[in-house]
Design an enzyme around this catalytic site. Structure first.
Site, PDB file in Angstrom:
ATOM      1  CB  CYS A   1      -0.977  -0.016   1.179  1.00  0.00           C
ATOM      2  SG  CYS A   1      -0.216   0.121   2.812  1.00  0.00           S
TER       3      CYS A   1
ATOM      4  CG  HIS B   1      -6.590   0.427  -2.013  1.00  0.00           C
ATOM      5  ND1 HIS B   1      -6.846  -0.257  -0.841  1.00  0.00           N
ATOM      6  CD2 HIS B   1      -7.520  -0.039  -2.908  1.00  0.00           C
ATOM      7  CE1 HIS B   1      -7.877  -1.078  -1.020  1.00  0.00           C
ATOM      8  NE2 HIS B   1      -8.302  -0.955  -2.248  1.00  0.00           N
TER       9      HIS B   1
ATOM     10  CG  HIS C   1      -4.605   0.170   3.689  1.00  0.00           C
ATOM     11  ND1 HIS C   1      -3.876  -0.767   2.991  1.00  0.00           N
ATOM     12  CD2 HIS C   1      -5.528   0.654   2.807  1.00  0.00           C
ATOM     13  CE1 HIS C   1      -4.333  -0.856   1.746  1.00  0.00           C
ATOM     14  NE2 HIS C   1      -5.336  -0.003   1.610  1.00  0.00           N
TER      15      HIS C   1
END
Length: 342
Positions: free
Chosen positions: A256, A318, A306
């Protein structure tokens, strides 16, 4: 008259053996039955456990990213300090050699003070000419000795700094290895759980290619960002479908935070390596998606493990998790910790 004898009673030992044998037979029968008909794992329970393991794996992966970034910095710093120590040692040797030459000259002259030697010279006219040179030599010698002492202090300090950096590098390397081991352990546990399911159930838990697609989102009318944000958004969107791989920063696989680092690097902007560090860059926009602009970093969860990039119309791009690919999702699909404008 017929003889009637009472039947012989079994001994206590024989009764014990027979009882134990019967118990063993029952236990073996139960085991055989258990092996013959193992309980089928519940797909929903496995999915919940796998999701939890993969989230923990991502947390560990970001710890790994942070430890690796720190290790790289420390290794570079240690190399620089060791180079400085080596140069300082060379300068020390050169200064010490100069003083040794002066000491040798004094020894060869019998230890007599140079000024006394000049005054006792048979050439009085040469005394005045040499006196100036003597003063200059004495001054140079004093300066050399002072430089030697200063250089020794600097060298000792550099050695201490290098030793401290190397010690921290050892600790950082251990943290790096621990995080890597934790990531691999979480993935192994998740794979073990999935192996208990049928192929169809595994696909349902992890999602097949179709279910992982972001085709359900209308991406035809996204707002056009400006400046370097436009370059970063275009770069990130160009990697849709690329596999998530923990610790990866491109150009074909990403985690990520690695996707954010890679995309903004294309725009000439350097981002820190981890999602936790990315949660502190730029300007805080709050947590309301309505205030976000394309290119903003959207940080998720309380521990900021994240990160995604806002692309407009309530959507982000993402790299989700292991087994998934870079794709678009709703910006509020997970709890938002902060939105940062780079």
């Amino acid at each position: 008259m017929a003889s009637h004898r009472r039947p012989k009673q079994p001994s206590r030992a024989r009764v014990t053996v027979l009882t134990a044998a019967a118990a063993t037979a029952v236990a073996l029968s139960a085991q055989v039955s258990a092996h013959a008909a193992p309980a089928k794992p519940n797909k929903d329970e496995v999915k919940a456990q796998v999701d939890k393991l993969l989230e923990e794996q991502e947390q560990a992966a970001e710890r790994y990213n942070g430890a690796k970034e720190r290790s790289d910095q420390l290794r570079k710093q240690a190399d620089q300090l060791q180079d400085q120590v080596a140069r300082g040692q060379g300068q020390m040797t050169e200064l010490a050699s100069g003083l040794a030459a002066v000491a040798g000259q004094e020894y060869r002259s019998g230890g007599m003070d140079p000024s006394m030697q000049l005054m006792l010279s048979t050439n009085p006219d040469g005394y005045l000419a040499q006196a100036s040179s003597f003063e200059q030599a004495a001054s140079t010698q004093a300066d050399t000795l002072k430089s030697l002492k200063d250089q020794q202090r600097r060298l000792d300090q550099q050695k201490q700094e290098a030793a401290a950096v190397l010690a921290e590098l050892d600790r950082s390397t251990q943290a790096l290895n621990d995080a890597k081991t934790e990531v691999q352990s979480k993935l192994k546990d998740a794979q073990k759980l999935l192996s208990q399911l049928s192929a169809a159930d595994r696909a349902a838990v992890m999602g097949d290619r179709a279910s992982r697609s972001d085709d359900r989102f209308d991406l035809s009318n996204l707002p056009a960002p400006g400046g370097y944000a436009a370059v970063a958004v275009d770069a990130a969107m160009s990697k849709r479908g690329s596999a998530y791989v923990w610790g990866a920063t491109g150009a074909s696989t990403f985690d990520c935070s690695g996707l954010m680092v890679w995309a903004y690097a294309k725009a000439g902007v350097s981002l820190p390596r981890t999602s936790q560090s990315q949660a502190t860059v730029g300007t805080n926009v709050g947590t309301n998606v309505a205030n976000a602009q394309p290119g903003d970093l959207v940080i998720y969860h309380n521990d900021a493990h994240h990160v995604a990039m806002y692309i407009g119309n309530g959507l982000v791009v993402h790299a989700p998790r292991t087994g998934d690919v870079v794709k678009v999702m709703k910006a509020d699909a997970m709890p938002i910790k902060t939105i940062r404008r780079v």
